[in-house]
Scaffold this active site. Structure first.
Site, PDB file in Angstrom:
ATOM      1  N   ASP A  77      16.817  31.693  68.323  1.00 23.06           N
ATOM      2  CA  ASP A  77      16.550  31.612  69.761  1.00 23.06           C
ATOM      3  C   ASP A  77      15.102  31.288  70.085  1.00 23.06           C
ATOM      4  OD1 ASP A  77      15.971  34.441  68.933  1.00 23.06           O
ATOM      5  OD2 ASP A  77      15.353  34.597  71.028  1.00 23.06           O
ATOM      6  N   ASP A  80      11.708  34.058  66.024  1.00 19.71           N
ATOM      7  CA  ASP A  80      12.195  34.905  64.946  1.00 19.71           C
ATOM      8  C   ASP A  80      13.351  34.226  64.222  1.00 19.71           C
ATOM      9  OD1 ASP A  80      14.358  35.174  66.682  1.00 19.71           O
ATOM     10  OD2 ASP A  80      13.639  37.063  67.507  1.00 19.71           O
ATOM     11  N   TYR A 229      18.047  41.211  74.256  1.00 17.23           N
ATOM     12  CA  TYR A 229      18.798  40.420  75.225  1.00 17.23           C
ATOM     13  C   TYR A 229      19.867  41.275  75.879  1.00 17.23           C
ATOM     14  CZ  TYR A 229      16.373  36.310  73.493  1.00 17.23           C
ATOM     15  OH  TYR A 229      15.397  35.396  73.164  1.00 17.23           O
ATOM     16  N   GLU A 469       5.117  32.311  72.650  1.00 16.92           N
ATOM     17  CA  GLU A 469       6.381  32.117  71.939  1.00 16.92           C
ATOM     18  C   GLU A 469       7.250  31.080  72.654  1.00 16.92           C
ATOM     19  OE1 GLU A 469       9.787  34.769  69.671  1.00 16.92           O
ATOM     20  OE2 GLU A 469       8.698  35.669  71.341  1.00 16.92           O
TER      21      GLU A 469
END
Length: 492
Positions: A77, A80, A229, A469
């Protein structure tokens, strides 16, 4: 357009948002190409022969095997090495919507756009059809993954598999998966009819599963999906979103009946303006407003009215304006990955502008009339800010423009590639690269980062994941916006 609107929109486009505009227009076509290239850098699984991001290698080749299911493929996603199902499904829905609305404007990138969709839809198809009344929703233990800083090619952390079922429901993630599969089926309707049909049939089954066994996946899997999430908005918004996409893909009147019967209980009358991987309410309203504008389905007029409320909330100076902008003009919703809201908002502005333009419609905010051209101008200011027209003269898309972030919070990009460093880099050994002040050795071309704070400040610090990120769901709606601007001359 009245005098107030002319003055208002002029000030938005010229002074508020373009503090560092140059006479040279931006290379939207180049940005579009890079925005799609980013998805190749996020691939999990066996990479194809035509893989363009060559510093990446195969990874996650045994995902699901210990559970006797094939879950190889899909996307990481963000920075990571976890495969989270909810943001991945939303990414595929938005990539598909980008192609559906603006694919005709990106003929040179259509093959890459379809490939980006298919890499995700292939995975979601497997996750949705491997076991009856089951949806596989995540691969990897996020807590164990986040204790390491290692390349996906070196992963030695547990690749646990998580699922929702009749006993442990997840209507939110299942309905979003249905939306993704349905939207992707439209993308491949002409290019690959057989694949399109498989996607649509799977979408129908997983939506029925979502609706029949109601509950939030955050309740069923809270220990591994929260706080990463969590479904903060619940699952009602996804059920309406999924039904809307199934109606668009199948033209089956039963889904319109579902929308008309259930809309009032599934959030249709709520106004919330944060369109994201979690909250689909305003995205659904924009999508359904098309049915009223184009097909004059009276029962969908409510969705246009709510969409107009959303538009009015974004435009500074209108009576119902709610949106906050940085001094340099960037829409600001929150400190963590703020650009996800910027790209999704820009996409909705352009999509609604298209619907209005095709049907001679306008938006009225009190006594102020907002036209489709005004929406395009507002969207352009947001896209331009991301690409470098901002006080810092910094492009927040890696690899685009003369100045862009060098310290990206992304494991694979921040560690030497397998080509440069063939031996494995262990879990703890990788942290020296996270904390290094050196630029990332691998350019994560096309990655749009979380972006600056509420005062337009950006630290370019690899440790500041909120700003540095990237994520697939930031890029996905931007694909459609860039396709539009690459093909459409816009003054502003």
């Amino acid at each position: 357009m009245d005098i107030l609107t002319a003055s208002l929109l002029g000030s938005i486009c010229i002074s508020m948002f373009c503090l560092s505009c140059s006479a040279t227009d931006l290379d939207y076509a180049g940005a579009l190409e890079k925005s799609l290239l980013f998805f190749e850098g996020q691939r999990s699984g066996k990479l194809p022969a035509n893989q363009r991001v060559t510093w990446r290698g195969d990874s996650g080749l045994s995902d699901g095997s210990s559970y006797h299911v094939d879950l190889v493929g899909g996307y990481y996603d963000a920075g990571d090495n976890v495969k989270f199902g909810l943001p991945m499904a939303f990414t595929i829905t938005m990539l598909s919507w980008s192609v559906i609305e603006f694919g005709n404007l990106m003929p040179q990138q259509m093959e890459n756009a379809r490939a980006a969709v298919r890499w995700g839809s292939d995975y979601l198809l497997k996750a949705a059809t491997a076991t009856p009344d089951t949806l596989y929703v995540q691969v990897a233990d996020p807590y164990m993954d986040h204790k390491c800083w290692e390349r996906p090619e070196d992963m030695d952390t547990p690749r646990n598999v998580y699922k929702v079922s009749a006993q442990n429901p997840g209507s939110d993630i299942a309905a979003e998966t249905a939306a993704a599969l349905a939207a992707a089926s439209i993308v491949f309707r002409e290019a690959d009819p057989s694949y399109s049909s498989r996607l649509l049939q799977a979408a129908k089954k997983v939506f029925d599963f979502a609706d029949r066994y109601r509950g939030s996946y955050s309740d069923s899997l809270s220990s591994v999906v929260c706080p990463f999430y969590c479904s903060y908005s619940g699952y009602h918004d996804e059920l309406l979103w999924g039904a809307s996409w199934l109606h668009a893909a199948s033209e089956d009147t039963s889904y319109m009946g579902y929308i008309q019967s259930n809309g009032h209980t599934l959030g249709a009358e709520d106004d919330d303006y944060s369109f994201s991987w979690d909250d689909k309410r305003i995205g659904t309203k924009v999508l359904l407003s098309k049915g009223f504008l184009m097909n004059k389905i009276d029962s969908l007029q409510l969705y246009k009215l709510h969409t107009d409320n959303y538009i009015c909330s974004l435009v500074p100076g209108t009576p119902s304006s709610q949106a906050q902008y940085t001094p340099g003009g960037l829409l600001y919703k929150g400190s963590e990955s703020n650009t996800q809201y910027v790209t999704s908002t820009a996409f909705l502005l352009l999509t609604y502008a298209k619907y209005l333009s095709n049907n001679g419609g306008v938006t009225t905010c009190g006594t102020t009339t907002i036209t489709h051209a005004n929406l395009v101008s507002l969207a352009k200011t947001q896209v331009d800010y991301i690409l470098g027209k901002n006080p810092a003269k910094m492009s927040y898309m890696v690899g685009f423009g003369e100045r862009y972030p060098q310290h990206v919070h992304h494991r694979g990009s921040s560690l030497p590639s397998k080509h440069a460093h063939p031996n494995p880099i262990s879990c703890n050994e990788g942290f020296q690269y996270l904390y290094s002040g050196s630029p990332n050795p691998n350019t994560m071309a096309g990655a749009v980062l979380g972006g600056p704070d509420s005062r337009d400040n950006f630290s370019d610090d690899r440790n500041d994941y909120q700003q540095s990120e990237p994520a697939t769901y930031i890029n996905a709606p931007l694909v459609g916006a860039l396709a539009f601007f690459a093909a459409t001359p816009v003054v502003g």
